[in-house]
Design a protein around this motif. Structure first.
Motif, short mmCIF file in Angstrom:
data_model
loop_
_atom_site.label_atom_id
_atom_site.label_comp_id
_atom_site.label_asym_id
_atom_site.label_seq_id
_atom_site.Cartn_x
_atom_site.Cartn_y
_atom_site.Cartn_z
N ALA A 9 5.76 -4.45 -9.97
CA ALA A 9 5.36 -3.18 -9.36
C ALA A 9 3.85 -3.07 -9.28
CB ALA A 9 5.91 -2.01 -10.18
N LEU A 10 3.35 -2.68 -8.13
CA LEU A 10 1.92 -2.48 -7.93
C LEU A 10 1.66 -1.01 -7.69
CD1 LEU A 10 -0.48 -4.71 -5.90
CD2 LEU A 10 -0.60 -2.22 -5.67
N VAL A 11 0.70 -0.44 -8.41
CA VAL A 11 0.36 0.97 -8.33
C VAL A 11 -1.12 1.12 -7.99
CG1 VAL A 11 0.31 3.18 -9.55
CG2 VAL A 11 2.11 1.50 -10.08
N THR A 12 -1.42 1.86 -6.93
CA THR A 12 -2.82 2.16 -6.62
C THR A 12 -3.20 3.48 -7.29
OG1 THR A 12 -2.39 3.37 -4.56
CG2 THR A 12 -2.63 0.97 -4.41
N GLY A 13 -4.51 3.66 -7.50
CA GLY A 13 -4.97 4.82 -8.24
C GLY A 13 -4.45 4.80 -9.67
N ALA A 14 -4.37 3.60 -10.24
CA ALA A 14 -3.69 3.41 -11.53
C ALA A 14 -4.54 3.79 -12.73
CB ALA A 14 -3.25 1.96 -11.67
N SER A 15 -5.82 4.00 -12.56
CA SER A 15 -6.69 4.17 -13.73
C SER A 15 -6.62 5.56 -14.35
CB SER A 15 -8.14 3.85 -13.35
OG SER A 15 -8.59 4.73 -12.33
N SER A 16 -6.01 6.53 -13.66
CA SER A 16 -5.97 7.88 -14.21
C SER A 16 -4.81 8.66 -13.61
CB SER A 16 -7.29 8.62 -13.92
OG SER A 16 -7.48 8.77 -12.52
N GLY A 17 -4.53 9.82 -14.19
CA GLY A 17 -3.60 10.78 -13.62
C GLY A 17 -2.20 10.25 -13.38
N ILE A 18 -1.69 10.53 -12.19
CA ILE A 18 -0.33 10.15 -11.82
C ILE A 18 -0.17 8.63 -11.87
CG2 ILE A 18 1.36 10.15 -9.95
CD1 ILE A 18 0.13 12.85 -9.06
N GLY A 19 -1.15 7.89 -11.37
CA GLY A 19 -1.06 6.44 -11.36
C GLY A 19 -0.97 5.86 -12.75
N ARG A 20 -1.76 6.40 -13.67
CA ARG A 20 -1.73 5.92 -15.05
C ARG A 20 -0.38 6.22 -15.69
NH1 ARG A 20 -6.03 4.62 -18.30
NH2 ARG A 20 -5.60 4.53 -20.55
N ALA A 21 0.16 7.42 -15.45
CA ALA A 21 1.47 7.78 -15.99
C ALA A 21 2.55 6.86 -15.44
CB ALA A 21 1.79 9.24 -15.67
N VAL A 87 5.98 -0.98 -4.58
CA VAL A 87 4.58 -0.61 -4.40
C VAL A 87 4.50 0.91 -4.35
CG1 VAL A 87 4.65 -0.74 -1.86
CG2 VAL A 87 2.46 -0.94 -3.06
N VAL A 88 3.53 1.46 -5.09
CA VAL A 88 3.32 2.91 -5.11
C VAL A 88 1.92 3.18 -4.56
CG1 VAL A 88 3.31 5.00 -6.48
CG2 VAL A 88 4.80 3.10 -7.15
N ALA A 89 1.87 3.74 -3.36
CA ALA A 89 0.60 4.11 -2.74
C ALA A 89 0.23 5.50 -3.26
CB ALA A 89 0.72 4.11 -1.22
N ASN A 90 -0.56 5.52 -4.32
CA ASN A 90 -0.83 6.76 -5.04
C ASN A 90 -2.31 7.17 -4.99
OD1 ASN A 90 -0.59 8.79 -7.39
ND2 ASN A 90 -1.97 7.24 -8.22
N ALA A 91 -3.21 6.25 -4.72
CA ALA A 91 -4.64 6.57 -4.79
C ALA A 91 -4.98 7.75 -3.88
CB ALA A 91 -5.46 5.35 -4.38
N VAL A 113 -9.57 7.30 2.01
CA VAL A 113 -8.83 6.99 0.79
C VAL A 113 -7.38 7.45 0.89
CG1 VAL A 113 -8.65 7.43 -1.69
CG2 VAL A 113 -10.89 7.02 -0.64
N ASN A 114 -7.17 8.72 1.21
CA ASN A 114 -5.81 9.29 1.17
C ASN A 114 -4.93 8.75 2.29
OD1 ASN A 114 -7.08 10.77 -0.79
ND2 ASN A 114 -6.81 12.75 0.20
N TRP A 115 -5.47 8.67 3.48
CA TRP A 115 -4.66 8.27 4.63
C TRP A 115 -4.74 6.76 4.89
CZ3 TRP A 115 -0.86 7.66 7.44
CH2 TRP A 115 -0.91 7.22 8.76
N LEU A 116 -5.94 6.26 5.20
CA LEU A 116 -6.04 4.83 5.48
C LEU A 116 -5.74 3.99 4.26
CD1 LEU A 116 -9.12 4.63 7.88
CD2 LEU A 116 -6.70 4.39 8.44
N GLY A 117 -6.08 4.48 3.06
CA GLY A 117 -5.74 3.74 1.85
C GLY A 117 -4.24 3.54 1.71
N THR A 118 -3.48 4.54 2.10
CA THR A 118 -2.02 4.42 2.09
C THR A 118 -1.56 3.39 3.11
OG1 THR A 118 -1.67 6.69 1.33
CG2 THR A 118 0.13 5.67 2.56
N VAL A 119 -2.10 3.48 4.31
CA VAL A 119 -1.69 2.55 5.37
C VAL A 119 -1.99 1.11 4.98
CG1 VAL A 119 -2.18 1.84 7.74
CG2 VAL A 119 -1.93 4.26 7.20
N TRP A 120 -3.19 0.85 4.48
CA TRP A 120 -3.55 -0.53 4.14
C TRP A 120 -2.72 -1.05 2.97
CZ3 TRP A 120 -5.01 -0.83 8.51
CH2 TRP A 120 -6.16 -0.28 9.07
#
Length: 268
Positions: A9-21, A87-91, A113-120
């Motif tokens: 499993a790959l998680v973006t925005g993993a360093s804090s908040g929802i991603g870290r959880a 894959v979790v597009a969370n950032a 970040v929110n839109w294009l980061g999800t797409v990429w």
């Protein structure tokens, strides 16, 4: 898809908040987790503290708004683990305030970040998933993707873009073995707004009454296991989305009652 021992499993925005959880919840269930965010030191510390075999988790520093960096991070994870199952597009980032007062730089940053980061992120992860004939995509949108709020026009727009993208893509993936869930969190106890707490709008309730990111992580993985189109958390977020879909005026009345006039100042 059940998450368990061996899930990659790959998680973006993993360093804090929802991603870290999510990273902690995935690791506790036996998954090998790819941790993507901008801060390499934070990711290394997180990888070391997650449960599981030493070296089983991978720090993947990258900026999701840069397509080449996301592609490289996904490639590194696939090379290290042999594939990707989830894959979790969370950032995401947020800058609240009246639209006319937002700087162009902040508007572009949220969009990137929110839109294009999800797409990429999704684009890079889909190729190995479809090739393997299995996998699951999670897009972490927001309750603001169902009904946007005053002083969060751009943020809400990026979250609504995620919702529309996920709705269409789930259908496009029919027959591939890959599925997709869009998550709509409400106000969660994270550091998302720490940089702007002094100027948050009156309707905001993301303080001690905010929901637990750990409970949200459990809800998201339950939705993945059940192959649900969407998951709203807390439940009231989903009910608001239904109300707004039936009648925006009705949803406005509910919000004025729950959050005060600042949540829906116009009555037309």
């Amino acid at each position: 898809m059940e998450v368990g021992s061996g899930t990659r499993a790959l998680v973006t925005g993993a360093s804090s908040g929802i991603g870290r959880a999510l990273a902690h919840t995935l690791a506790a269930r036996g998954a090998r987790v790819g941790l993507a965010a901008r801060s390499a030191p934070e990711l290394e510390r997180l990888a070391a503290e997650l449960p599981g075999l030493a070296g089983g988790h991978h720090a993947l520093p990258c900026d999701v708004s840069e397509r080449s960096q996301v592609e490289a991070a996904v490639e590194r994870f696939v090379a290290a683990t042999g594939g990707i199952d989830l894959v979790v597009a969370n950032a995401g980032i947020a800058h609240y305030g009246p639209f006319r007062e937002l700087s162009p730089e902040r508007i572009e940053q949220m969009t990137a970040v929110n839109w294009l980061g999800t797409v990429w992120t999704v684009r890079a992860a889909l190729e190995p998933m479809v090739a393997a004939g299995r996998g699951h995509v999670v897009i972490v949108s927001s309750g603001a993707g169902q009904r946007a709020f005053p002083d969060a026009a751009v943020y809400g727009a990026t979250k609504a873009a995620q919702r529309a993208f996920g709705e269409a893509l789930r259908h496009e993936l029919a027959g591939t073995g890959v599925s997709l869930t869009v998550a709509f969190p409400g106000e969660i106890a994270t550091a998302l707004h720490d940089h702007e707490k002094a100027r948050m709008p009156a309707w905001y309730r993301g303080d001690a009454r905010a929901a637990s990111p750990d409970a949200l992580a459990d809800a998201i993985l339950a939705a993945v296991a059940a192959d649900r189109r969407t998951v709203a958390f807390p439940r009231l977020v989903g009910l608001l989305g239904v109300a707004n879909g039936i009648s925006p005026r009705f949803a406005d009345a509910i919000l004025r009652r729950l959050r005060g006039p600042s949540a829906a100042p116009r009555r037309d």
